[in-house]
Design a protein around this motif. Sequence first.
Motif, PDB file in Angstrom:
ATOM      1  N   PRO A 238       0.153  -1.541  -0.007  1.00  0.00           N
ATOM      2  CA  PRO A 238      -0.157  -0.028  -0.404  1.00  0.00           C
ATOM      3  C   PRO A 238       0.714   1.327  -0.226  1.00  0.00           C
ATOM      4  O   PRO A 238       1.052   2.035   0.759  1.00  0.00           O
ATOM      5  CB  PRO A 238      -0.479  -0.204   1.374  1.00  0.00           C
ATOM      6  N   ALA A 239       1.657   1.391  -1.006  1.00  0.00           N
ATOM      7  CA  ALA A 239       2.629   2.697  -0.756  1.00  0.00           C
ATOM      8  C   ALA A 239       1.599   3.852  -1.229  1.00  0.00           C
ATOM      9  O   ALA A 239       1.660   4.944  -0.691  1.00  0.00           O
ATOM     10  CB  ALA A 239       3.287   2.312  -2.016  1.00  0.00           C
ATOM     11  N   ASP A 240       0.360   4.200  -1.424  1.00  0.00           N
ATOM     12  CA  ASP A 240       0.158   4.640  -1.656  1.00  0.00           C
ATOM     13  C   ASP A 240      -0.709   5.559  -0.487  1.00  0.00           C
ATOM     14  O   ASP A 240      -1.631   6.378  -1.002  1.00  0.00           O
ATOM     15  CB  ASP A 240      -1.249   4.972  -3.286  1.00  0.00           C
ATOM     16  N   GLY A 241      -0.915   4.637   0.103  1.00  0.00           N
ATOM     17  CA  GLY A 241      -1.427   4.692   1.465  1.00  0.00           C
ATOM     18  C   GLY A 241      -3.021   4.551   1.099  1.00  0.00           C
ATOM     19  O   GLY A 241      -3.342   5.196   2.038  1.00  0.00           O
ATOM     20  N   SER A 242      -3.470   4.589   0.243  1.00  0.00           N
ATOM     21  CA  SER A 242      -4.643   4.818  -0.306  1.00  0.00           C
ATOM     22  C   SER A 242      -5.395   3.675   0.258  1.00  0.00           C
ATOM     23  O   SER A 242      -5.303   2.918   1.183  1.00  0.00           O
ATOM     24  CB  SER A 242      -5.414   4.478  -1.752  1.00  0.00           C
ATOM     25  N   ARG A 243      -7.038   3.830   1.403  1.00  0.00           N
ATOM     26  CA  ARG A 243      -7.989   2.998   1.924  1.00  0.00           C
ATOM     27  C   ARG A 243      -8.394   1.484   1.098  1.00  0.00           C
ATOM     28  O   ARG A 243      -8.053   0.244   1.517  1.00  0.00           O
ATOM     29  CB  ARG A 243      -9.080   3.371   2.321  1.00  0.00           C
ATOM     30  N   ALA A 245      -6.104   0.165  -1.302  1.00  0.00           N
ATOM     31  CA  ALA A 245      -4.602  -0.581  -0.862  1.00  0.00           C
ATOM     32  C   ALA A 245      -4.591  -1.506   0.021  1.00  0.00           C
ATOM     33  O   ALA A 245      -4.144  -2.227   1.033  1.00  0.00           O
ATOM     34  CB  ALA A 245      -3.825   0.264  -0.889  1.00  0.00           C
ATOM     35  N   ARG A 246      -5.044  -0.519   1.420  1.00  0.00           N
ATOM     36  CA  ARG A 246      -5.274  -1.382   2.576  1.00  0.00           C
ATOM     37  C   ARG A 246      -6.018  -2.348   2.670  1.00  0.00           C
ATOM     38  O   ARG A 246      -5.858  -3.171   3.181  1.00  0.00           O
ATOM     39  CB  ARG A 246      -4.988  -0.468   3.520  1.00  0.00           C
ATOM     40  N   ALA A 282      -8.906  -0.423   6.925  1.00  0.00           N
ATOM     41  CA  ALA A 282      -8.879   0.520   6.300  1.00  0.00           C
ATOM     42  C   ALA A 282     -10.025   1.857   6.641  1.00  0.00           C
ATOM     43  O   ALA A 282      -9.583   2.569   5.761  1.00  0.00           O
ATOM     44  CB  ALA A 282      -9.403   0.541   4.566  1.00  0.00           C
TER      45      ALA A 282
END
Length: 356
Positions: A238-243, A245-246, A282
Amino acid sequence: MASHRKPRQRPLSGGTVRTAATLALAGAATATAFEGTSHAEPRQTPAQIKAEVDRLYGEAEEATERYNGAKAGADEAERALTGLQEEAARRADRLGAARGALGSVAAGQYRSGGLGPALQLALASDPQDYLERASLLTRVGERTAAEVASVRRGLDDVGRLRAQADGRLAEVRARRDELARQKAVVEDRLAAARRLLAGLGAEERAAYEARHGGTEAAGGRPGAAGAAGQDRSSAPAPADGSRAARAVAFAYGAIGKPYVWGATGPGSFDCSGLTQAAWRAAGVALPRTTYTQINAGRRVSRDQLAPGDLVFFYSGVTHVGLYVGNGRMVHAPHPGSTVRVAPIDSMPWAGASRPA
């Protein structure tokens, strides 16, 4: 004159007896054969058994989602019932204190009520002081009247709260009855599926479980089909930190954990329990069931899917997975299986949604 005597019957000879007995036994054997043929159930082929198991698992999952919905409703009704009961108790305590204060005022008025206001003024040693006290009593009387009105409102409020609590209690009981019904359906379908699978040979059963993400592969190693064969290392960071991706990272982390109907983690999941837990990690609260999750967020078409989207299957929207990209999802298939990666075209498509 004609004789009416009964004709004399001749006894059967030994050969005749043997012939009759032989015919009777043959007839009985024939009847038994026909009867057995008419009641015999044809033996199912492995393919038919697998199809029947699939159907039973589908019905069990549908009942599981109804169970999940009934449980969520029962939990909500019980919380509301507890809140109503606690609020009614608090208001009843305040009402008791207010009624006690009114009782003290009433007793005081009764004790001093023997002398009218004019006579009390005439006998007062200090008329000015009396007038000041009379003015105070008037204000006290007005306050008392307001307190009486407040107590009456309090009585109405407590009665209303108790009536609402009674209604909630009836709802809780109905929800619990529904829970019991759906639980019985789930357990019945799962027991029937287990009986059918037990009738398969070891190789056929292993092949079926491997195809459906079972907890045991052909080699007998637990989790071989459901976990070790999955590309856990390919989980996107989850490099972009988006929910989203989490949520995807959580789903990959759940691979290999067993399906247990009604479970929401952390050690086991059912299908909607997995997606709910993934998005909860997330920071997004999803409802509990497949048929409510599909309406959570924005609907998306199949050609617009992005990792983190919820993907739904079957006409009754009875199964859900978490899309992870490249036409694949992470999902909890059915009892006896584990959380795994699977292609989204492995089941009949019903729709998709993107949680907000």
